[in-house]
Design an enzyme around this catalytic site. Structure first.
Site, PDB file in Angstrom:
ATOM      1  N   GLY A 151       0.896  -1.275   0.111  1.00  0.00           N
ATOM      2  CA  GLY A 151       0.203   0.171  -0.158  1.00  0.00           C
ATOM      3  C   GLY A 151       0.733   1.126   0.037  1.00  0.00           C
ATOM      4  O   GLY A 151       1.288   1.524  -0.867  1.00  0.00           O
ATOM      5  N   SER A 205       5.150  -5.486  -3.131  1.00  0.00           N
ATOM      6  CA  SER A 205       4.741  -4.176  -3.410  1.00  0.00           C
ATOM      7  C   SER A 205       5.655  -3.251  -2.210  1.00  0.00           C
ATOM      8  O   SER A 205       6.570  -3.546  -2.320  1.00  0.00           O
ATOM      9  CB  SER A 205       3.364  -4.077  -3.591  1.00  0.00           C
ATOM     10  OG  SER A 205       2.961  -2.599  -4.007  1.00  0.00           O
ATOM     11  N   TYR A 206       4.706  -2.512  -1.814  1.00  0.00           N
ATOM     12  CA  TYR A 206       5.147  -1.751  -0.638  1.00  0.00           C
ATOM     13  C   TYR A 206       5.943  -2.560   0.544  1.00  0.00           C
ATOM     14  O   TYR A 206       6.367  -2.308   1.329  1.00  0.00           O
ATOM     15  CB  TYR A 206       4.294  -0.731  -0.074  1.00  0.00           C
ATOM     16  CG  TYR A 206       4.981   0.484   0.706  1.00  0.00           C
ATOM     17  CD1 TYR A 206       5.718   1.417   0.172  1.00  0.00           C
ATOM     18  CD2 TYR A 206       4.920   0.361   1.979  1.00  0.00           C
ATOM     19  CE1 TYR A 206       6.217   2.443   0.791  1.00  0.00           C
ATOM     20  CE2 TYR A 206       5.560   1.550   2.759  1.00  0.00           C
ATOM     21  CZ  TYR A 206       6.183   2.348   2.084  1.00  0.00           C
ATOM     22  OH  TYR A 206       6.890   3.519   3.079  1.00  0.00           O
ATOM     23  N   ASP A 238       4.729  -6.687 -14.885  1.00  0.00           N
ATOM     24  CA  ASP A 238       4.002  -5.404 -14.030  1.00  0.00           C
ATOM     25  C   ASP A 238       4.900  -4.022 -14.407  1.00  0.00           C
ATOM     26  O   ASP A 238       6.195  -3.967 -14.799  1.00  0.00           O
ATOM     27  CB  ASP A 238       4.617  -5.846 -12.456  1.00  0.00           C
ATOM     28  CG  ASP A 238       4.420  -4.585 -11.581  1.00  0.00           C
ATOM     29  OD1 ASP A 238       3.408  -3.649 -11.817  1.00  0.00           O
ATOM     30  OD2 ASP A 238       5.054  -4.590 -10.458  1.00  0.00           O
ATOM     31  N   HIS A 256       1.821  -7.812 -11.350  1.00  0.00           N
ATOM     32  CA  HIS A 256       2.371  -7.162 -10.001  1.00  0.00           C
ATOM     33  C   HIS A 256       1.976  -8.209  -8.608  1.00  0.00           C
ATOM     34  O   HIS A 256       2.957  -8.400  -8.010  1.00  0.00           O
ATOM     35  CB  HIS A 256       1.770  -5.854  -9.411  1.00  0.00           C
ATOM     36  CG  HIS A 256       2.332  -5.161  -8.386  1.00  0.00           C
ATOM     37  ND1 HIS A 256       3.374  -4.831  -8.403  1.00  0.00           N
ATOM     38  CD2 HIS A 256       1.747  -4.778  -7.294  1.00  0.00           C
ATOM     39  CE1 HIS A 256       3.622  -3.839  -7.136  1.00  0.00           C
ATOM     40  NE2 HIS A 256       2.680  -4.060  -6.440  1.00  0.00           N
TER      41      HIS A 256
END
Length: 475
Positions: A89, A185-186, A394, A447
């Site tokens: 996020g 991701s984050y 991605d 992703h």
């Protein structure tokens, strides 16, 4: 007046005090586990393994409680490792995404009424723990609204660590298991930062607080802002998404090393870059978008999920997140059902806002370092197993970004770039470095690799846990 007999006095003492003893008795860990056990989840397919969900309060002096969903391995529970999965996020739910859309045993694939059994669930080879962190994400909450203004990488790591310590008190039978962390991701920030905290706390810790930590795996991960951003534009150009002219202007006018100093000219080029992605899914450039969601797409909080060069443009938060927006709608519908929340022992405080896949309650993000490469290097030096993987379709944290970031570490190559195989086909490519780092791509995956390549992702995960090299031949 007659004296009371000693027997009478003793009986009175016991009568008065026995209820006090009974009321103050703490439930055993087996009783706590049974309280959290999920037995009647709506739409759940038949299963032969146990799963648990509920809250873990963090500290007596604060008002925070984090929500978890834990799946025991499908077989051989006592012999398989324990893996914590984190989504990024920041502010997106590991339950709504990781568990319900990617790698959990139950996937929400329809209109929120039925769950589909995932044949490639990662709990085939490990016990999997999903955590919603920090507070304000999913069902995790705080009774002090000021906590929502104090969030950032450091608070998230500290709260996640405290959660683990307290979770192991509830599930001490898993404390001796090999423990790993994985995420995407984050979570390229979350995972190394939590890993470092565990490693540091383990030094000289007591047996009660020691975590049997062995390593981590991160996918399509934001790990170094300058190279992540450079790779973002190189990928878009090399995949014919932006023009030669725009690419040249970006390289001429934008300073990737000073991403907070955006010139007027660079800002104009950034808008052109975002416009180029407006009609496709940046997180999986070759898959279709959900047509019925196009007219109702929501905006999302301006959190630092966006590269700093792009975060000034509201259009960034209008782009698809890479998770099928149709499926996202089904997930939110499912977790907002009262019978589902009751079965998961969730939303006990009756939150004032609905369940969402990514939080709208977090009021800013206070710290987010440009790079976690020094942490990764430190933990490699400590002998931990670290794998980084990248779905190669991605566009958000593309394979080019990850290659540039790893190159920045200056590691010596131990096993040169080659194809790896799964079921007779190329699953991706892999390179192994001196010191213990493995970098692997997953061919044709976006992703969220487990969504787009479930078979290959399970194979990758299995090889990571066993520390075996990925297959180098077709058969």
């Amino acid at each position: 007046m007659a004296k009371l007999s000693p027997c009478f006095l003793l009986c009175c003492f016991l009568f008065i005090h026995i209820p006090t003893f009974t009321q103050s008795r703490q439930p055993s860990y087996a009783e706590q586990q049974e309280t959290d056990r999920v037995t009647n989840l709506p739409g759940q397919p038949p299963l032969k393994f146990r799963h648990y969900a509920g809250y873990v309060k963090l500290r007596p002096q604060d008002s925070k409680a984090l929500f978890y969903w834990f799946f025991e391995a499908q077989d051989g529970v006592s012999n398989k490792p324990l893996v914590l999965w984190l989504n990024g996020g920041p502010g997106c739910s590991s339950v709504a995404y990781g568990a319900a859309q990617e790698l959990g045993p139950f996937l929400i694939r329809s209109n929120g009424t039925r769950l589909t059994f995932n044949k490639f669930s990662w709990n085939k080879v490990a016990n999997i723990l999903f955590l919603e962190a920090p507070v304000g994400v999913g069902f995790s909450y705080t009774n002090n609204s000021q906590d929502l203004h104090k969030l950032g990488d450091q608070v998230t790591a500290a709260d996640s660590y405290t959660f683990l310590i307290n979770w192991f008190k509830r599930f001490p039978n898993f404390k001796s298991h090999d423990f790993y962390i994985a995420g995407e991701s984050y979570a390229g920030h979350y995972v190394p930062q939590l890993a470092q905290l565990i490693y540091d706390k383990n030094q000289g810790s007591s047996p009660d607080s020691y975590i049997n930590f062995k390593g981590f795996m991160i996918g399509n991960a934001a790990i170094n802002e300058p190279t992540d951003t450079l790779g973002l534009f190189d990928y878009a150009w090399s995949h014919a998404i932006i023009s030669d002219q725009l690419y040249d202007k970006i390289n001429k006018e934008c300073d990737f090393k000073q991403t907070n100093n955006l010139t007027v000219q660079c800002a104009d080029h950034m808008k052109g870059f975002m416009d180029a992605y407006a009609n496709i899914d940046m997180y999986s450039i070759y898959t279709p978008v959900c047509i019925k969601a196009l007219g109702t797409r929501r905006t999302f909080p301006k959190l630092p999920v966006a590269p700093r060069l792009l975060s000034q443009h509201g259009i960034w938060h209008m782009l698809p997140r890479g998770y099928d927006p149709c499926t996202e709608e089904y997930v939110e519908k499912y977790f907002n059902r009262e019978d589902v929340q009751s079965a998961l022992h969730a939303n006990l405080t009756k939150l004032s806002y609905p369940y969402t896949t990514c939080s709208g309650e977090i009021q800013g993000w206070n710290d987010s370092p440009d790079s976690v490469l020094p942490i990764i290097q430190k933990l490699l030096n400590a002998g931990l197993r670290i794998w980084i993987y990248s779905g190669d379709t991605d566009g958000r944290v593309p394979v080019t970004s990850t290659r540039y970031s790893i190159k920045k570490m200056g590691l010596k190559v131990k096993e040169e770039w080659r194809a790896w195989f799964h079921q007779g086909q190329v699953g991706g490519w892999v390179e192994v470095y001196e010191g213990g780092l493995t970098f692997a791509t997953v061919r044709g995956a976006g992703h969220q690799v487990p969504v787009f390549a479930p078979r290959q992702s399970l194979s990758l995960f299995t090889h990571f846990l066993s520390a075996n090299t990925l297959p180098s031949s077709r058969f």
